[in-house]
Each structure stands twice: as structure tokens, then as C-alpha cells.
Design an enzyme around this catalytic site. Structure first.
Site, mmCIF file in Angstrom:
data_model
loop_
_atom_site.group_PDB
_atom_site.id
_atom_site.type_symbol
_atom_site.label_atom_id
_atom_site.label_comp_id
_atom_site.label_asym_id
_atom_site.label_seq_id
_atom_site.Cartn_x
_atom_site.Cartn_y
_atom_site.Cartn_z
ATOM 1 N N ASP A 94 4.070 3.313 -4.398
ATOM 2 C CA ASP A 94 2.966 3.346 -3.426
ATOM 3 C C ASP A 94 3.362 2.833 -2.052
ATOM 4 O O ASP A 94 2.546 2.272 -1.327
ATOM 5 C CB ASP A 94 1.750 2.549 -3.947
ATOM 6 C CG ASP A 94 1.262 3.086 -5.274
ATOM 7 O OD1 ASP A 94 1.337 4.309 -5.475
ATOM 8 O OD2 ASP A 94 0.808 2.281 -6.109
ATOM 9 N N LYS A 140 5.355 7.050 0.370
ATOM 10 C CA LYS A 140 6.345 8.145 0.321
ATOM 11 C C LYS A 140 5.713 9.479 0.719
ATOM 12 O O LYS A 140 6.311 10.270 1.427
ATOM 13 C CB LYS A 140 6.924 8.266 -1.108
ATOM 14 C CG LYS A 140 7.650 7.012 -1.572
ATOM 15 C CD LYS A 140 8.099 7.134 -3.011
ATOM 16 C CE LYS A 140 6.981 7.085 -4.018
ATOM 17 N NZ LYS A 140 6.250 5.814 -4.097
ATOM 18 N N GLY A 168 1.098 9.200 -7.402
ATOM 19 C CA GLY A 168 -0.041 9.595 -6.576
ATOM 20 C C GLY A 168 0.390 9.430 -5.138
ATOM 21 O O GLY A 168 0.580 8.309 -4.680
ATOM 22 N N HIS A 169 0.638 10.547 -4.445
ATOM 23 C CA HIS A 169 1.159 10.497 -3.075
ATOM 24 C C HIS A 169 0.085 10.992 -2.113
ATOM 25 O O HIS A 169 -0.360 12.130 -2.209
ATOM 26 C CB HIS A 169 2.419 11.363 -2.958
ATOM 27 C CG HIS A 169 3.543 10.880 -3.829
ATOM 28 N ND1 HIS A 169 4.736 11.546 -3.959
ATOM 29 C CD2 HIS A 169 3.661 9.780 -4.606
ATOM 30 C CE1 HIS A 169 5.528 10.871 -4.780
ATOM 31 N NE2 HIS A 169 4.888 9.797 -5.193
ATOM 32 N N GLN A 172 7.402 6.802 -7.732
ATOM 33 C CA GLN A 172 7.511 5.390 -8.099
ATOM 34 C C GLN A 172 8.448 4.673 -7.112
ATOM 35 O O GLN A 172 8.544 5.095 -5.984
ATOM 36 C CB GLN A 172 7.981 5.223 -9.556
ATOM 37 C CG GLN A 172 6.932 5.634 -10.587
ATOM 38 C CD GLN A 172 6.878 7.122 -10.865
ATOM 39 O OE1 GLN A 172 7.887 7.729 -11.143
ATOM 40 N NE2 GLN A 172 5.702 7.706 -10.797
#
Ligand code: GDP
Ligand code: IMO
Ligand code: MG
Length: 430
Positions: free
Chosen positions: A17, A20, A44-45, A228
Site C-alpha cells: 500500500d 504503487k 488493491g492499487h 504487496q
């Protein structure tokens, strides 16, 4: 882009988080291909520009640029239902998903028993739980390493898929029922559902390593998008509180079938402070009002699970480890604006562990209290940096903060992010 530098890895340098998604989106204009090499929809981006807000999970953030080829690499674990959902949601927001999205036939498939096992184990572990995203990531990588996993190519081969699902259910059902007291799965229903997924995805399934190496040979520019972060790497992270893949740059080689010589640069994405979701030690964690301030201003709630993220001061030992493991060439420092209101900002420069100074993160596991972080306290800037785009315009104390990071890590900070949107970024010419 400097001569000879075509292919760049953008990788999380902390516990995930880091931002990225934003950085990949920002930089990918200059690239032709964006490829994911590990993980699944545990990622989750977030990408924001204009009035748009996207949360990408499996699909590379490059998909938001219509002319980029996006590849889901063999090192990933893919839940076809989640993938189809994500495709549908993106299409509903006007994103083009045609022949620009390809899936490696050797990527592994997350099946319902993987998800059920992930959840059941976490429940059974009680206080010792990892705090996984509950998406079945770990059990799917277990099946891969056990050599009984279902690969994407199997979804279009009814005979092979039937055999593999029957074999897996014969083993997983008793485990779920007897050990965890959970309901079993019907292999027949599962087979029908996954063959249907295979039909829908068939045109995207391809030989991933051949595709990406053809692109590289043709001189097209490739961005490798990490999911990650380094400290969640299964080999080098804070084991056992990690994910089940190799998140560091080494994962690019195995997770896409790309030789090391084709990775020309590594950009490490690091937050200006530290966060973590799930269990495990977190030496600079704050459980006071400062931690709450970081969570509130930084909107530190999981993109995937909505869980509040744990927050703490910047931790240079983890960044030093991360820089070493990834060979970080440049840092993209995100969320500097979140520190705008502090009078003083402590930076952890080392830990004292059993009387000895540690400049990097030790590979052995310790209790949270055993790290004794050593801080250098710097003055806050107490001015709004939010949305700034020029380095010179940043307050002196904010520039000092950036310089300390560069000096301590011996790596340049080439990008400073001052807000979630694409536009809210300082690009430095080094
Ligand atoms: P990723 O998983 O590394 O892509 O990061 P996430 O998207 O899960 O989390 C990063 C969060 O911070 C998202 O909500 C972003 O919109 C937000 N974000 C990214 N960069 C900045 C920044 O510079 N400032 C602020 N305030 N928010 C940011
Ligand atoms: P992005 O790509 C932050 C964490 C989970 C848990 C551990 C194992 O958005 O940075 P898993 O479901 O992978 O078996 O969970 O890893 N985790 C993440 N934390 N960002 C992520 O992804 C994460 N993906 C997994 O919280 O501690
Ligand atoms: Mg995320």
C-alpha cells in the site's frame, strides 16, 4: 528515458500500500507493456485522476491507458470470478479491455477450497492469525508448490480440469470437514463453473514468457508492476506474517520468465511514513493520536478489505533491507503531504536489539517490543505540501526530510507524491 533503460520494475518497498498504483499509472505513459509477476487479488492499487477513482486488484494499472499491453504473469494466482468482476467494473467505467489483456497459461487458479481453507485457518489460529486478505492466496501457492495446482491452461481442458478438481476435493473436503468443521465442496458443480470461466477467458490465455520476451526483443518498453511489498516477501519478509509470493524484484524473473539482464531499473515505492495491514511486528507503530492522525489524513484503510491500516513513523532499517534486496535505483516517496501538520517528525534510523545496533531488519522474528527503535527527530514543516508539483516550492524542512532519506539510504528520491491524484506529483530531474 536514458539510453538502454527500457524495462523498469516498480516495487513496494515496505509492507504494501505504498502507492504503487499511482506511480505505475503516472509512469506508464512511457511504456508499451505493463506486467504483474506475483500475487493476486490480495492487492488493491488505487489510481485517481480527474474525477475518476479506480481500485485495481488483479489487472495491471496500465489497463487505464488504452494502448498498453497488460499481462498477468505465470507467478500470479488468479481467481477467475474476481478477474471477470474486475473486468466488468472497469468496462462499466469506460476502460477498454480487448486484446490488450493477456493471461499466462501457467498462472495458478484460486479455487473455492483455497479460499475456504484460508478463512478456516485464520479462524482456527485465533490470536496467532496472519491477518490475510482471505482471498485464498496462501493455499493456492501451496497447491502450486505441491504440484497439484490448477493452472489457467487447465480451465480450457475439461479432462485435466475434472481430474485435478476431483483429486483436490478428495483431499481438501475431509480437511475442511474434519479439521475445521466446514462444509465440503461438490467437484461436479465446481467443474462446470470453472469450465465456463475458461470459455470466457480462452482468447486471453497465452504463453506468457514467449509473449513478454517477444515484446522485449522487439524493443518495446516493459514495466513490471509489483504487488504487496518487500517486507511481505515469503523468503525475505517478516515471516510468517507475509504473503505467499516473492514480491521483491527477483520475482520478476520467475513470475514472468524474464531474464535478469532485461530489468534495467528498479523504482522502490515508499511511503513517507510506514503502514501495515494484518499481524506481525511493526517496530515504529504508533498507537497514540499521532498514529490516528496518520490514519485519518492518509486515509489508511485497506483498498481490498477496508481494514484500518496500522500506522507508524518512517522506518529506515526496513527501507535499507528493501533497497538491498531489490537493488533500488530510485525511490518514489509517496504521501509526503500526510506529514504536513506535525510539529516534529521522528525517523527511525536503527534498532537496538539485545544491546546491539541494527541498521537493517533482522531476518529472525522478535516480539514487537524487542526492536527498540532509535529515532532522529526532525522539525516538521507545518505548511501545506498537498498537491505541490515543484521541488523548489516545497518547504525547506520537507526538502530536508527527503534529503535525510537519500543520505541514509544512499538512493535518490526521484519522485515525490503530494496527493493521490496523478497530477499531484513532484518529478525531479536527477
Ligand atoms: P498500492 O497498493 O501500493 O497501490 O497503494 P494503495 O492504493 O493500496 O494505497 C495508497 C493510498 O494512498 C491510496 O488511497 C492512494 O489514492 C493514496 N495515495 C497515493 N499517493 C498519495 C499521496 O501522495 N498523498 C496522499 N494523500 N494519498 C496518496
Ligand atoms: P498491495 O499490492 C498490504 C498482507 C495481508 C496479510 C499478509 C498475507 O495493495 O500493496 P495474503 O492474503 O496475501 O495471504 O495476506 O499480507 N497483504 C497486504 N498488505 N497491501 C497488500 O497489497 C497486501 N496483500 C497482502 O494484510 O498481512
Ligand atoms: Mg494496496
Amino acid at each position: 528515458m536514458k539510453d538502454g533503460i527500457r524495462n523498469v520494475a516498480v516495487i513496494g518497498a515496505q509492507w504494501g500500500d505504498e502507492g504503487k498504483g499511482k506511480i505505475v499509472d503516472l509512469l506508464c505513459e512511457d511504456f508499451d507493456v505493463v506486467a504483474r509477476y506475483q500475487g493476486g487479488h490480495n492487492a488493491g492499487h488505487t489510481v485517481k485522476f480527474g474525477d475518476k477513482h479506480f481500485a485495481l486488484r488483479l489487472i495491471p494499472s496500465g489497463i487505464l491507458h488504452a494502448d498498453k499491453l497488460c499481462i498477468l504473469g505465470n507467478g500470479m494466482v488468479i481467481d477467475p470470478e474476481a478477474l471477470l468482476d474486475e473486468m466488468e467494473n472497469l468496462r462499466a467505467m469506460g476502460v477498454r479491455i480487448e486484446e490488450n489483456l493477456k493471461i499466462s497459461e501457467s498462472a495458478h487458479v484460486i479455487l473455492p477450497y483455497h479460499r475456504a481453507l484460508d478463512l478456516a485457518r485464520e479462524e482456527a489460529a485465533g490470536k496467532a492469525k496472519i491477518g490475510t486478505t482471505g482471498r485464498g492466496i496462501g493455499p493456492t501457492y501451496e497447491s502450486k508448490v505441491a504440484r497439484t495446482g490448477v493452472r489457467i491452461a487447465d480451465l480450457i481442458d475439461p479432462e485435466v480440469l475434472r481430474e485435478k478438481i476431483e483429486f483436490a476435493c478428495a483431499e481438501k473436503n475431509p480437511l475442511l470437514e474434519t479439521v475445521y468443521g466446514k462444509p465440503p465442496f461438490d467437484p461436479k458443480d465446481m467443474l462446470d463453473a470453472y469450465l465456463r470461466f475458461g470459455e470466457v477467458l480462452a482468447s486471453r490465455i497465452t504463453d506468457g514468457p514467449i509473449l513478454i520476451n517477444e515484446q522485449i526483443r522487439a524493443g518495446r518498453k516493459v514495466m513490471f508492476e509489483g504487488a504487496q511489498g518487500a517486507l511481505l516477501d515469503v523468503d525475505h519478509g517478516t515471516y510468517p506474517f507475509v504473503t505467499s509470493s516473492n514480491t521483491i524484484v527477483g520475482g520478476v524473473c520467475t513470475g514472468l520468465g524474464v531474464a535478469p539482464k532485461h530489468i534495467h531499473k528498479v523504482i522502490g515505492v515508499a511511503k513517507a511514513y510506514t503502514t501495515r495491514v494484518g499481524g506481525g511486528a511493526f517496530p515504529t507503530e504508533l498507537s497514540d493520536e499521532h498514529g490516528e492522525h496518520l490514519r485519518r489524513r492518509g486515509n489508511e484503510f485497506g483498498t481490498v478489505t477496508g481494514r484500518p491500516r496500522r500506522t507508524g513513523w518512517l522506518d529506515l532499517p526496513i527501507l535499507r533491507s528493501s533497497s538491498m534486496l531489490n537493488g533500488i535505483d530510485e525511490i518514489a516517496l509517496t504521501k509526503l503531504d500526510v506529514l504536513d501538520e506535525f510539529n516534529e517528525i521522528p525517523i527511525c534510523t536503527s534498532y537496538r536489539i539485545r544491546g546491539k545496533e541494527w541498521k537493517t531488519y533482522p531476518s529472525f522474528m522478535l516480539e514487537h517490543q524487542a526492536y527498540d527503535p532509535q529515532y532522529r527527530v526532525v522539525k516538521g514543516w507545518k505548511k501545506a505540501t498537498a498537491g505541490m508539483t515543484s521541488y523548489e516550492a516545497l518547504p525547506q524542512a520537507a526538502r530536508d526530510y527527503v534529503r535525510i532519506i537519500e543520505d541514509e539510504l544512499e538512493v535518490k528520491v526521484s519522485i515525490i507524491s503530494t496527493g493521490p491524484r496523478r497530477e499531484e506529483t513532484v518529478l525531479r530531474r536527477l
